[in-house]
Design a protein around this motif. Structure first.
Motif, PDB file in Angstrom:
ATOM      1  N   LYS A   1      44.666  51.615  52.776  1.00  0.00           N
ATOM      2  CA  LYS A   1      45.635  52.629  52.382  1.00  0.00           C
ATOM      3  C   LYS A   1      44.968  53.999  52.402  1.00  0.00           C
ATOM      4  O   LYS A   1      43.815  54.150  51.994  1.00  0.00           O
ATOM      5  N   VAL A   2      45.703  55.023  52.850  1.00  0.00           N
ATOM      6  CA  VAL A   2      45.186  56.390  52.879  1.00  0.00           C
ATOM      7  C   VAL A   2      44.995  56.878  51.448  1.00  0.00           C
ATOM      8  O   VAL A   2      45.940  56.929  50.671  1.00  0.00           O
ATOM      9  N   GLU A   3      43.752  57.202  51.110  1.00  0.00           N
ATOM     10  CA  GLU A   3      43.437  57.779  49.807  1.00  0.00           C
ATOM     11  C   GLU A   3      43.671  59.285  49.837  1.00  0.00           C
ATOM     12  O   GLU A   3      44.287  59.843  48.953  1.00  0.00           O
ATOM     13  N   THR A   4      43.140  59.913  50.874  1.00  0.00           N
ATOM     14  CA  THR A   4      43.269  61.359  51.033  1.00  0.00           C
ATOM     15  C   THR A   4      42.896  61.729  52.465  1.00  0.00           C
ATOM     16  O   THR A   4      42.431  60.886  53.230  1.00  0.00           O
ATOM     17  N   ILE A   5      43.111  62.979  52.793  1.00  0.00           N
ATOM     18  CA  ILE A   5      42.637  63.527  54.059  1.00  0.00           C
ATOM     19  C   ILE A   5      41.531  64.516  53.725  1.00  0.00           C
ATOM     20  O   ILE A   5      41.715  65.405  52.894  1.00  0.00           O
ATOM     21  N   ILE A   6      40.390  64.340  54.347  1.00  0.00           N
ATOM     22  CA  ILE A   6      39.264  65.254  54.151  1.00  0.00           C
ATOM     23  C   ILE A   6      39.373  66.326  55.231  1.00  0.00           C
ATOM     24  O   ILE A   6      39.298  66.031  56.416  1.00  0.00           O
ATOM     25  N   ASP A   7      39.577  67.555  54.791  1.00  0.00           N
ATOM     26  CA  ASP A   7      39.800  68.655  55.730  1.00  0.00           C
ATOM     27  C   ASP A   7      38.858  69.811  55.414  1.00  0.00           C
ATOM     28  O   ASP A   7      39.271  70.951  55.313  1.00  0.00           O
ATOM     29  N   GLN A   8      37.592  69.505  55.228  1.00  0.00           N
ATOM     30  CA  GLN A   8      36.629  70.545  54.882  1.00  0.00           C
ATOM     31  C   GLN A   8      35.674  70.856  56.022  1.00  0.00           C
ATOM     32  O   GLN A   8      34.756  71.641  55.866  1.00  0.00           O
ATOM     33  N   THR A   9      35.879  70.214  57.142  1.00  0.00           N
ATOM     34  CA  THR A   9      35.043  70.468  58.310  1.00  0.00           C
ATOM     35  C   THR A   9      35.953  70.762  59.497  1.00  0.00           C
ATOM     36  O   THR A   9      37.167  70.789  59.361  1.00  0.00           O
ATOM     37  N   SER A  10      35.372  70.933  60.664  1.00  0.00           N
ATOM     38  CA  SER A  10      36.184  71.220  61.841  1.00  0.00           C
ATOM     39  C   SER A  10      37.002  70.008  62.278  1.00  0.00           C
ATOM     40  O   SER A  10      37.972  70.144  63.007  1.00  0.00           O
ATOM     41  N   GLN A  11      36.646  68.822  61.813  1.00  0.00           N
ATOM     42  CA  GLN A  11      37.360  67.596  62.165  1.00  0.00           C
ATOM     43  C   GLN A  11      37.951  66.961  60.908  1.00  0.00           C
ATOM     44  O   GLN A  11      37.217  66.508  60.039  1.00  0.00           O
ATOM     45  N   ALA A  12      39.281  66.940  60.823  1.00  0.00           N
ATOM     46  CA  ALA A  12      39.930  66.295  59.673  1.00  0.00           C
ATOM     47  C   ALA A  12      39.725  64.780  59.768  1.00  0.00           C
ATOM     48  O   ALA A  12      39.677  64.209  60.862  1.00  0.00           O
ATOM     49  N   ILE A  13      39.595  64.137  58.601  1.00  0.00           N
ATOM     50  CA  ILE A  13      39.275  62.710  58.543  1.00  0.00           C
ATOM     51  C   ILE A  13      40.191  62.010  57.553  1.00  0.00           C
ATOM     52  O   ILE A  13      40.433  62.515  56.454  1.00  0.00           O
ATOM     53  N   ILE A  14      40.695  60.831  57.946  1.00  0.00           N
ATOM     54  CA  ILE A  14      41.477  60.001  57.038  1.00  0.00           C
ATOM     55  C   ILE A  14      40.497  59.179  56.210  1.00  0.00           C
ATOM     56  O   ILE A  14      39.662  58.462  56.770  1.00  0.00           O
ATOM     57  N   GLN A  15      40.605  59.275  54.886  1.00  0.00           N
ATOM     58  CA  GLN A  15      39.794  58.456  53.988  1.00  0.00           C
ATOM     59  C   GLN A  15      40.662  57.280  53.554  1.00  0.00           C
ATOM     60  O   GLN A  15      41.691  57.458  52.912  1.00  0.00           O
ATOM     61  N   ILE A  16      40.231  56.072  53.914  1.00  0.00           N
ATOM     62  CA  ILE A  16      41.002  54.856  53.683  1.00  0.00           C
ATOM     63  C   ILE A  16      40.277  53.986  52.661  1.00  0.00           C
ATOM     64  O   ILE A  16      39.051  53.847  52.712  1.00  0.00           O
ATOM     65  N   ASP A  17      41.061  53.405  51.762  1.00  0.00           N
ATOM     66  CA  ASP A  17      40.510  52.449  50.804  1.00  0.00           C
ATOM     67  C   ASP A  17      40.802  51.042  51.325  1.00  0.00           C
ATOM     68  O   ASP A  17      41.954  50.659  51.477  1.00  0.00           O
ATOM     69  N   PHE A  18      39.748  50.293  51.628  1.00  0.00           N
ATOM     70  CA  PHE A  18      39.881  48.911  52.066  1.00  0.00           C
ATOM     71  C   PHE A  18      39.176  48.025  51.045  1.00  0.00           C
ATOM     72  O   PHE A  18      37.946  47.939  51.034  1.00  0.00           O
ATOM     73  N   GLU A  19      39.952  47.441  50.147  1.00  0.00           N
ATOM     74  CA  GLU A  19      39.418  46.536  49.121  1.00  0.00           C
ATOM     75  C   GLU A  19      38.229  47.150  48.385  1.00  0.00           C
ATOM     76  O   GLU A  19      37.193  46.524  48.208  1.00  0.00           O
ATOM     77  N   GLY A  20      38.388  48.419  47.993  1.00  0.00           N
ATOM     78  CA  GLY A  20      37.342  49.102  47.245  1.00  0.00           C
ATOM     79  C   GLY A  20      36.265  49.741  48.102  1.00  0.00           C
ATOM     80  O   GLY A  20      35.383  50.417  47.585  1.00  0.00           O
ATOM     81  N   ARG A  21      36.318  49.541  49.404  1.00  0.00           N
ATOM     82  CA  ARG A  21      35.355  50.165  50.315  1.00  0.00           C
ATOM     83  C   ARG A  21      36.030  51.307  51.065  1.00  0.00           C
ATOM     84  O   ARG A  21      37.215  51.254  51.356  1.00  0.00           O
ATOM     85  N   GLU A  22      35.245  52.297  51.391  1.00  0.00           N
ATOM     86  CA  GLU A  22      35.749  53.470  52.082  1.00  0.00           C
ATOM     87  C   GLU A  22      35.611  53.312  53.594  1.00  0.00           C
ATOM     88  O   GLU A  22      34.575  52.878  54.095  1.00  0.00           O
ATOM     89  N   ILE A  23      36.676  53.669  54.315  1.00  0.00           N
ATOM     90  CA  ILE A  23      36.643  53.746  55.776  1.00  0.00           C
ATOM     91  C   ILE A  23      37.052  55.165  56.145  1.00  0.00           C
ATOM     92  O   ILE A  23      38.054  55.677  55.637  1.00  0.00           O
ATOM     93  N   LEU A  24      36.286  55.811  57.014  1.00  0.00           N
ATOM     94  CA  LEU A  24      36.577  57.171  57.450  1.00  0.00           C
ATOM     95  C   LEU A  24      36.938  57.170  58.932  1.00  0.00           C
ATOM     96  O   LEU A  24      36.154  56.703  59.760  1.00  0.00           O
ATOM     97  N   ILE A  25      38.123  57.704  59.230  1.00  0.00           N
ATOM     98  CA  ILE A  25      38.620  57.722  60.610  1.00  0.00           C
ATOM     99  C   ILE A  25      38.984  59.158  60.984  1.00  0.00           C
ATOM    100  O   ILE A  25      39.796  59.792  60.301  1.00  0.00           O
ATOM    101  N   PRO A  26      38.417  59.695  62.065  1.00  0.00           N
ATOM    102  CA  PRO A  26      38.786  61.053  62.506  1.00  0.00           C
ATOM    103  C   PRO A  26      40.258  61.109  62.918  1.00  0.00           C
ATOM    104  O   PRO A  26      40.805  60.138  63.456  1.00  0.00           O
ATOM    105  N   ILE A  27      40.886  62.249  62.668  1.00  0.00           N
ATOM    106  CA  ILE A  27      42.273  62.440  63.078  1.00  0.00           C
ATOM    107  C   ILE A  27      42.271  63.147  64.432  1.00  0.00           C
ATOM    108  O   ILE A  27      41.978  64.340  64.520  1.00  0.00           O
ATOM    109  N   THR A  28      42.566  62.375  65.469  1.00  0.00           N
ATOM    110  CA  THR A  28      42.688  62.928  66.825  1.00  0.00           C
ATOM    111  C   THR A  28      43.895  62.288  67.496  1.00  0.00           C
ATOM    112  O   THR A  28      44.352  61.218  67.077  1.00  0.00           O
TER     113      THR A  28
END
Length: 173
Positions: A119-146
């Motif tokens: 599930k999308v926790e938040t969008i990290i938009d503090q760099t030149s590449q925005a990233i989807i922060q996903i919660d997978f069973e308590g673990r973090e997955i980071l996916i670039p938005i392109t």
């Protein structure tokens, strides 16, 4: 000051002329979407104050705005440097794979190879590449938005379909 139901529109740069007109720097994708604005929220002493607009003229990414009841530069100058906000409901509706970052919080993410990855926790938009922060069973997955990765945004079912590059999801699992 709670701005959770608002988005940052821009700020007052300076006064223009002797009629209380203000030059505003807009922080929006398409300034002309806002040519018909009727009011703005101005941050004054940590409060959002409603200011009705008499006239707005868009000039590229700036606007000259006349607020009702402000008709001289002395009063207008008091707003110089103030941040401006609009309700989230004022955002133009997006279609297809475009989305506002606040809109997809809580959406499920489905990868073409791994299926539902969280599930999308938040969008990290503090760099030149925005990233989807996903919660997978308590673990973090980071996916670039392109455009190459985000394949579909299903607003009705609240699902973002992605095609992650080979090996990216496996790093986190």
């Amino acid at each position: 000051m709670d701005t959770s139901n608002y988005f940052y529109f821009g700020y007052v740069v300076k006064t223009i002329g002797n009629d209380g007109v203000l030059r505003v720097q807009m922080d929006v994708d398409n300034p002309f979407d806002y040519a018909g604005l009727k009011e703005l929220k101005v941050v004054i002493k940590d409060q959002l104050i409603n200011y009705p607009i008499e006239e707005i003229k868009i000039i590229e990414d700036k606007a000259n705005i006349s607020f009702k009841n402000i008709d001289n530069p002395v009063i207008a100058k008091l707003l110089q440097g103030c941040s401006l906000y609009l309700p989230l409901s004022s955002l133009p509706k997006l279609k297809g794979n475009q989305f506002y970052f606040h809109e997809v919080t809580g959406f499920q993410v489905s990868d073409h190879k791994h299926g539902m990855i969280g599930k999308v926790e938040t969008i990290i938009d503090q760099t030149s590449q925005a990233i989807i922060q996903i919660d997978f069973e308590g673990r973090e997955i980071l996916i670039p938005i392109t455009d190459e990765i985000v394949k579909n945004v299903d607003r009705k079912n609240k699902i973002i379909e992605i095609e992650a590059p080979e090996g990216l999801v496996e790093i986190y699992l």
